[in-house]
Design an enzyme around this catalytic site. Sequence first.
Site, PDB file in Angstrom:
ATOM      1  N   HIS A 375       0.799  -1.229   0.000  1.00  0.00           N
ATOM      2  CA  HIS A 375       0.000   0.000   0.000  1.00  0.00           C
ATOM      3  C   HIS A 375       0.826   1.270   0.000  1.00  0.00           C
ATOM      4  O   HIS A 375       0.260   2.367   0.059  1.00  0.00           O
ATOM      5  CB  HIS A 375      -0.916   0.046   1.225  1.00  0.00           C
ATOM      6  CG  HIS A 375      -1.969  -0.997   1.225  1.00  0.00           C
ATOM      7  ND1 HIS A 375      -3.240  -0.774   0.737  1.00  0.00           N
ATOM      8  CD2 HIS A 375      -1.946  -2.276   1.629  1.00  0.00           C
ATOM      9  CE1 HIS A 375      -3.952  -1.882   0.879  1.00  0.00           C
ATOM     10  NE2 HIS A 375      -3.192  -2.809   1.408  1.00  0.00           N
ATOM     11  N   LYS A 568      -8.250  13.765   5.280  1.00  0.00           N
ATOM     12  CA  LYS A 568      -7.409  12.579   5.186  1.00  0.00           C
ATOM     13  C   LYS A 568      -6.374  12.689   6.295  1.00  0.00           C
ATOM     14  O   LYS A 568      -6.321  13.713   6.982  1.00  0.00           O
ATOM     15  CB  LYS A 568      -6.713  12.508   3.825  1.00  0.00           C
ATOM     16  CG  LYS A 568      -6.029  13.840   3.414  1.00  0.00           C
ATOM     17  CD  LYS A 568      -5.399  13.763   2.038  1.00  0.00           C
ATOM     18  CE  LYS A 568      -6.391  13.886   0.906  1.00  0.00           C
ATOM     19  NZ  LYS A 568      -6.393  12.781  -0.013  1.00  0.00           N
ATOM     20  N   ARG A 569      -5.560  11.634   6.483  1.00  0.00           N
ATOM     21  CA  ARG A 569      -4.508  11.745   7.480  1.00  0.00           C
ATOM     22  C   ARG A 569      -3.615  12.943   7.182  1.00  0.00           C
ATOM     23  O   ARG A 569      -3.420  13.310   6.025  1.00  0.00           O
ATOM     24  CB  ARG A 569      -3.677  10.454   7.499  1.00  0.00           C
ATOM     25  CG  ARG A 569      -4.389   9.304   8.160  1.00  0.00           C
ATOM     26  CD  ARG A 569      -4.768   9.631   9.581  1.00  0.00           C
ATOM     27  NE  ARG A 569      -3.591   9.698  10.418  1.00  0.00           N
ATOM     28  CZ  ARG A 569      -3.226   8.760  11.274  1.00  0.00           C
ATOM     29  NH1 ARG A 569      -3.965   7.669  11.428  1.00  0.00           N
ATOM     30  NH2 ARG A 569      -2.134   8.899  12.003  1.00  0.00           N
ATOM     31  N   LYS A 574       0.927  14.424   1.626  1.00  0.00           N
ATOM     32  CA  LYS A 574      -0.434  14.728   1.169  1.00  0.00           C
ATOM     33  C   LYS A 574      -0.621  16.231   0.929  1.00  0.00           C
ATOM     34  O   LYS A 574      -1.614  16.659   0.368  1.00  0.00           O
ATOM     35  CB  LYS A 574      -1.466  14.204   2.168  1.00  0.00           C
ATOM     36  CG  LYS A 574      -1.470  12.665   2.269  1.00  0.00           C
ATOM     37  CD  LYS A 574      -2.446  12.173   3.321  1.00  0.00           C
ATOM     38  CE  LYS A 574      -2.379  10.671   3.564  1.00  0.00           C
ATOM     39  NZ  LYS A 574      -3.092   9.860   2.558  1.00  0.00           N
ATOM     40  N   THR A 676      -8.456   6.729  -1.449  1.00  0.00           N
ATOM     41  CA  THR A 676      -9.803   6.191  -1.598  1.00  0.00           C
ATOM     42  C   THR A 676     -10.843   7.265  -1.281  1.00  0.00           C
ATOM     43  O   THR A 676     -11.968   7.181  -1.760  1.00  0.00           O
ATOM     44  CB  THR A 676     -10.030   4.971  -0.661  1.00  0.00           C
ATOM     45  OG1 THR A 676      -9.509   5.298   0.637  1.00  0.00           O
ATOM     46  CG2 THR A 676      -9.328   3.744  -1.196  1.00  0.00           C
ATOM     47  N   LYS A 680     -14.702   8.375  -2.958  1.00  0.00           N
ATOM     48  CA  LYS A 680     -15.943   8.694  -2.236  1.00  0.00           C
ATOM     49  C   LYS A 680     -16.483  10.038  -2.703  1.00  0.00           C
ATOM     50  O   LYS A 680     -17.695  10.210  -2.902  1.00  0.00           O
ATOM     51  CB  LYS A 680     -15.692   8.717  -0.723  1.00  0.00           C
ATOM     52  CG  LYS A 680     -15.312   7.361  -0.162  1.00  0.00           C
ATOM     53  CD  LYS A 680     -14.678   7.446   1.228  1.00  0.00           C
ATOM     54  CE  LYS A 680     -13.904   6.154   1.511  1.00  0.00           C
ATOM     55  NZ  LYS A 680     -12.998   6.258   2.667  1.00  0.00           N
TER      56      LYS A 680
HETATM   57  C1  B0W Z   1      -1.005   2.276   7.435  1.00  0.00           C
HETATM   58  C2  B0W Z   1      -0.567   1.990   8.725  1.00  0.00           C
HETATM   59  C3  B0W Z   1       0.786   1.800   8.972  1.00  0.00           C
HETATM   60  C4  B0W Z   1       1.255   1.491  10.337  1.00  0.00           C
HETATM   61  O1  B0W Z   1       0.442   1.481  11.274  1.00  0.00           O
HETATM   62  O2  B0W Z   1       2.447   1.232  10.501  1.00  0.00           O
HETATM   63  C5  B0W Z   1       1.693   1.901   7.939  1.00  0.00           C
HETATM   64  C6  B0W Z   1       1.266   2.180   6.661  1.00  0.00           C
HETATM   65  C7  B0W Z   1      -0.093   2.374   6.400  1.00  0.00           C
HETATM   66  C8  B0W Z   1      -0.530   2.662   5.050  1.00  0.00           C
HETATM   67  N1  B0W Z   1      -1.691   3.200   4.669  1.00  0.00           N
HETATM   68  N2  B0W Z   1       0.181   2.439   3.989  1.00  0.00           N
HETATM   69  N3  B0W Z   1      -0.527   2.821   2.912  1.00  0.00           N
HETATM   70  C9  B0W Z   1      -1.674   3.286   3.336  1.00  0.00           C
HETATM   71  C10 B0W Z   1      -2.756   3.823   2.450  1.00  0.00           C
HETATM   72  O3  B0W Z   1      -3.515   2.708   1.931  1.00  0.00           O
HETATM   73  C11 B0W Z   1      -4.619   3.112   1.153  1.00  0.00           C
HETATM   74  C12 B0W Z   1      -5.381   1.871   0.743  1.00  0.00           C
HETATM   75  O4  B0W Z   1      -4.690   1.152  -0.209  1.00  0.00           O
HETATM   76  C13 B0W Z   1      -4.166   3.912  -0.042  1.00  0.00           C
HETATM   77  O5  B0W Z   1      -5.308   4.394  -0.732  1.00  0.00           O
HETATM   78  C14 B0W Z   1      -3.309   5.082   0.387  1.00  0.00           C
HETATM   79  O6  B0W Z   1      -2.793   5.741  -0.759  1.00  0.00           O
HETATM   80  C15 B0W Z   1      -2.172   4.602   1.283  1.00  0.00           C
HETATM   81  O7  B0W Z   1      -1.442   5.716   1.766  1.00  0.00           O
END
Ligand code: B0W
Length: 833
Positions: A375, A568-569, A574, A676, A680
């Site tokens: 991801h 978003k986060r 971002k 994502t 939405k």
């Molecule tokens: C999430 C959590 C952690 C952690 O807790 O260590 C590390 C990495 C992630 C993470 N999240 N890595 N990628 C994502 C997001 O995943 C979504 C779903 O595929 C994507 O749409 C985002 O682009 C991506 O940043």
Amino acid sequence: MKAPKFESNFYRPFRLEPLSCDSAELGRNFKHYWSYHLGRFQGCAPNYIYEALAYTVRDRLMVDWRNTWNAQLEPGARRAYYMSLEFLIGRSLSNHLLNMGIKNETEQAMLDYSEKLEEVIEEEPDAGLGNGGLGRLAACFMDSCATLQLPVMGYGIRYEYGMFRQYIENGYQKEAADHWLQNGNPWEIERIEYSQLVQFGGHTEHVTDDDGVLRVRWVGTDDVVAVPFDMPISGYRNKTVNTLRLWKATATDEFDLAEFNAGSYTEAVRAKNQAEDISMVLYPNDSSENGKELRLRQQYFLASASIKDAMRVWLRAHGEVVDFRRFADENVFQMNDTHPTIAVAELMRLLIDEQDLDWDAAWAVTSRCMAYTNHTLLPEALEKWPVFLFERLLPRLLEIIYEINGRFLRIVSMKWPGDVGRLSRMSIIEEGSVRHVRMAWLAIVGSFSVNGVAALHSQLLRDGLFHDFFQLWPEKFNNKTNGVTPRRWIAHANPLMTALITEHIGDGWIADLGQIVRLKPYAEPGQEAFQQRWREVKFANKQRLAAFVAEECGVTFDPAALLDVQVKRMHEYKRQLLNALHIVHLYLRIKHGRFEHWVNRCVLIGGKAAPGYRMAKNIIKLINSIAEVVNSDPDVQDRLKIAFIPNYRVSSMEIIAPATDVSEQISTAGKEASGTGNMKFMMNGAATIGTYDGANIEIMEAVGAENFFLFGLRAEHVDAMRHEYRPWEYVEQDEELREVIDLIRCGHFNLNEPGIFDPILDALLSPHDPWMVLADFRSYLEAQQAIAMAWRDTEKWTRMSILNTASSGFFSTDRTMLEYNREIWKLTPVQPK
Ligand code: B0W
């Protein structure tokens, strides 16, 4: 080590009658729960009303749940397991009502008790068992699998505390614990009889058995019991109810007793707490730095309990005599990022040490069972664990990883003899002063499928990060562009739009979003009546949001203004900062009276920063500081409003997305794997302003470039420019950028806290700024101006909005799941009996 003795042979195939869903019966049942089960006699806190209703609805899922369970257990049927450290489920009640089609009846039943269903629904806390996109994706996948009747079970952790609650104090993010289970969770069923033991620590003993076979025993371990809690996942009107199984960690009894008898009661309690710590809290890191021991414990806890459980289920379906060499014929595990990938080594361990398979047979099974989804490309999110930690915590697993690596490196050196650089790049063990286990490498080596989550992302994996592996095994690599479920994100979140669409094209689109393309003709001239209603729906949704925003953060805005949203986060890649710079630019235009082509705007920003991520937290402070100045400046009035929505979560997005006009997807190209939220917003008729990144590209292809506001460098330009990036040149050459930077620098937004934004300015102006914010400023401004021009032409904007929704068919997770199934899982849909 003794296995916990919970499972009994008690089984009664009772005939279960489906319960009536008419409103009178629902009401009677509600009363029953309220009085007999919850024991409420007089007026009570509203959460009990929710709870009694949740039990009432849950009862009506039981027959279908049992039937689905039994049908999927038939021997010979393949099953998939989605293994994820995160499931960001949000609320369940409204979702089940929608899926079961009993919303009206329930509304009536509640009215009979003078309760409004929508208020009862609001009582449910979000199940916030995830950080952001990755966790929400897992929840959308579960929804789609149930709707498609795919035999897929989710495995996750039942965190006592979910994603922290964010509140804002003096502009700063503060965190509070999210004790979402405080009032109980009516959706879960504890199944203590399926508990599993998970081992930690200890050491290994290598012995030769009577047949001369070398055996390894992992002994002297501290064991933890994993207790499963099942949540029902209902399909859309199809009688399928799948299962999300979440593990809770508890101490073993033996453990307690031994200490207790030795007289050290406090030691026993400490051990118990240590065991329970494992499922205590979700790590709130998202794609930022990580690496704590407890996190590795969580990962192994999930992987071990889940694989043992899947083996148990398979054994049970086949009777006691099964040949585990056939396990891969009927079981597949999808690993959601590297977080659960210790599962590769765990399955090997169980097959070799407990099922007596030899290495080759075990590897043949494991490497046909495992599939891995990546991801993120961000280096700081790529998991590596120090070898010493493995040695201490999971010694047997480390031995297996070494063996996997040894055999793998032989394959590499056969293919590229003498290429030592490649050997060290590809080794699962990273050498250095502290040696590390590279979890992504373990996942790739152990899996038959490796996928990215959008076309560009998968391409970048093949060309960059995973290039060596792609050269070795091109057939493993594939793309599965993400999606979102249209049930939650349109049908539930946007009931007004749902009614309007359904009135014109029927309701088939809810379970088959491809049909939404039939809306396209309604964007054309001659359909003014429809278009007028489309605008009315958006306006009503904006009114609903305005009330929510006023309540959440005290900012009021005019629903007629252009609503520009970035939720978003919080992360530098971002680029919420780019958005902030644009806001300051708009503010300066107001102050200087430059109103050419002006449109009134409300900019909404929301998102949580990882608690240890200082820069992201400072960006939140900057946005809040700008908001405070802008919103209180009498020159500004309704021309510009800024709101930072605290505690952004699934249930707030359900109100935000339907109201949004402009969706901000402005990451540095090549950094956002997919996104994502972008989907939405598109589904709900927003236009996107976005970089050529992640799934934005596919969104633009679907809706047409003329209905998308593209800007900024492309991924290859970002990489090419990196070594000659001189941000101050943009400032020197661009007067409007200069005045923005100067206004921030002079302390206009932080008069009482001088200097607090210096680190932000330093980062923006650094030649090493990895996110290259200033490089895209001019292009972003122009795209924003194009938006303003388009917004002024109401007909044009409406057309664009309808076309966005009408072109969103591809972005349903139903499509995503069908692709996973066709190309990876190969399951046959199962009709419940
Ligand atoms: C999430 C959590 C952690 C952690 O807790 O260590 C590390 C990495 C992630 C993470 N999240 N890595 N990628 C994502 C997001 O995943 C979504 C779903 O595929 C994507 O749409 C985002 O682009 C991506 O940043």
